[in-house]
Design an enzyme around this catalytic site. Sequence first.
Site, short mmCIF file in Angstrom:
data_model
loop_
_atom_site.label_atom_id
_atom_site.label_comp_id
_atom_site.label_asym_id
_atom_site.label_seq_id
_atom_site.Cartn_x
_atom_site.Cartn_y
_atom_site.Cartn_z
N ASP A 149 6.53 -6.27 -29.28
CA ASP A 149 6.47 -5.08 -28.43
C ASP A 149 5.44 -5.32 -27.33
O ASP A 149 4.36 -5.86 -27.58
CB ASP A 149 6.08 -3.86 -29.27
CG ASP A 149 6.36 -2.55 -28.55
OD1 ASP A 149 7.22 -1.79 -29.01
OD2 ASP A 149 5.70 -2.31 -27.51
N ASN B 251 13.04 5.43 -34.19
CA ASN B 251 12.98 6.75 -33.57
C ASN B 251 14.35 7.12 -33.02
O ASN B 251 15.03 6.27 -32.42
CB ASN B 251 11.96 6.73 -32.43
CG ASN B 251 10.55 6.48 -32.93
OD1 ASN B 251 10.16 7.00 -33.97
ND2 ASN B 251 9.78 5.69 -32.20
N GLY C 13 10.48 10.56 -30.08
CA GLY C 13 9.78 9.64 -29.19
C GLY C 13 10.59 8.43 -28.79
O GLY C 13 10.02 7.44 -28.31
N GLN C 14 11.93 8.47 -28.96
CA GLN C 14 12.72 7.32 -28.52
C GLN C 14 12.67 7.22 -27.00
O GLN C 14 12.93 8.20 -26.30
CB GLN C 14 14.19 7.45 -28.99
CG GLN C 14 15.03 6.22 -28.64
CD GLN C 14 16.43 6.24 -29.23
OE1 GLN C 14 16.84 7.21 -29.89
NE2 GLN C 14 17.17 5.17 -29.01
N SER C 15 12.31 6.04 -26.50
CA SER C 15 12.22 5.84 -25.05
C SER C 15 13.21 4.80 -24.55
O SER C 15 13.52 4.78 -23.35
CB SER C 15 10.79 5.45 -24.66
OG SER C 15 10.42 4.24 -25.28
N HIS D 82 16.49 0.26 -32.20
CA HIS D 82 15.51 -0.78 -32.49
C HIS D 82 14.66 -0.35 -33.67
O HIS D 82 14.38 0.83 -33.84
CB HIS D 82 14.63 -1.08 -31.27
CG HIS D 82 14.09 0.14 -30.60
ND1 HIS D 82 14.84 0.91 -29.73
CD2 HIS D 82 12.88 0.73 -30.69
CE1 HIS D 82 14.10 1.92 -29.30
NE2 HIS D 82 12.90 1.84 -29.88
N LEU D 83 14.28 -1.33 -34.45
CA LEU D 83 13.44 -1.10 -35.61
C LEU D 83 12.05 -1.62 -35.27
O LEU D 83 11.89 -2.80 -34.95
CB LEU D 83 14.03 -1.87 -36.80
CG LEU D 83 13.41 -1.67 -38.17
CD1 LEU D 83 13.57 -0.22 -38.63
CD2 LEU D 83 14.08 -2.62 -39.18
N HIS D 84 11.06 -0.71 -35.31
CA HIS D 84 9.68 -1.15 -35.13
C HIS D 84 9.20 -1.74 -36.46
O HIS D 84 9.38 -1.12 -37.52
CB HIS D 84 8.77 0.04 -34.81
CG HIS D 84 9.05 0.72 -33.49
ND1 HIS D 84 8.29 0.48 -32.36
CD2 HIS D 84 9.98 1.63 -33.13
CE1 HIS D 84 8.75 1.23 -31.36
NE2 HIS D 84 9.78 1.94 -31.80
P1 AMP Z 1 10.78 3.76 -28.74
O1 AMP Z 1 9.71 4.60 -28.05
O2 AMP Z 1 10.90 3.98 -30.21
O3 AMP Z 1 12.11 3.89 -28.02
O4 AMP Z 1 10.31 2.26 -28.62
C1 AMP Z 1 10.52 1.50 -27.46
C2 AMP Z 1 9.51 0.39 -27.49
O5 AMP Z 1 9.90 -0.58 -26.55
C3 AMP Z 1 8.08 0.82 -27.14
O6 AMP Z 1 7.22 0.56 -28.24
C4 AMP Z 1 7.76 -0.03 -25.93
O7 AMP Z 1 6.42 -0.48 -25.92
C5 AMP Z 1 8.73 -1.18 -26.08
N1 AMP Z 1 9.07 -1.87 -24.85
C6 AMP Z 1 9.44 -1.30 -23.66
N2 AMP Z 1 9.68 -2.27 -22.75
C7 AMP Z 1 9.48 -3.45 -23.37
C8 AMP Z 1 9.56 -4.83 -22.96
N3 AMP Z 1 9.92 -5.17 -21.72
N4 AMP Z 1 9.27 -5.80 -23.86
C9 AMP Z 1 8.91 -5.47 -25.13
N5 AMP Z 1 8.81 -4.20 -25.58
C10 AMP Z 1 9.09 -3.20 -24.71
#
Ligand code: AMP
Length: 114
Positions: free
Chosen positions: A30, A87, A93-95, A100-102
């Site tokens: 990440d 998420n 908090g999904q962005s 994706h699995l953290h």
């Molecule tokens: P979420 O908020 O659960 O959707 O997680 C998205 C994750 O993607 C966040 O933890 C971000 O830090 C990560 N992220 C966004 N852009 C990148 C990138 N270019 N490379 C690696 N991780 C990223």
Amino acid sequence: MTDCLFCKMVNGEIKPDVVYEDDTVLAFRDVNPQAPTHVLVIPKQHVSTINDLDEDSAHLPGRMMLAAKQVAHEAGIAERGYRTVMNCNPEAGQSVYHIHLHVLGGRPMHWPPG
Ligand code: AMP
């Protein structure tokens, strides 16, 4: 999907810091780590959210978990413990809208999560 950040990583347009890859999933660090180990495991197939999983994509979460297990072993956190999080949608908090699995570890985790 052409405008999806994680699909661009799968097709090589953007090069993440890859820690694991097989025919079905890709795992990379990440960019904004929340723990000493913070890896994202994504399916190579585009699925926007958990709500979009169906019979055809139902195998993906299992493959993502197997990859998470491998990542945790290689990071040396498998026995200490680690957390996996997916998420779904804004309130969680999904962005990035490609599931994706953290995989988080290397420090004590708290419960309940924020
Ligand atoms: P979420 O908020 O659960 O959707 O997680 C998205 C994750 O993607 C966040 O933890 C971000 O830090 C990560 N992220 C966004 N852009 C990148 C990138 N270019 N490379 C690696 N991780 C990223």
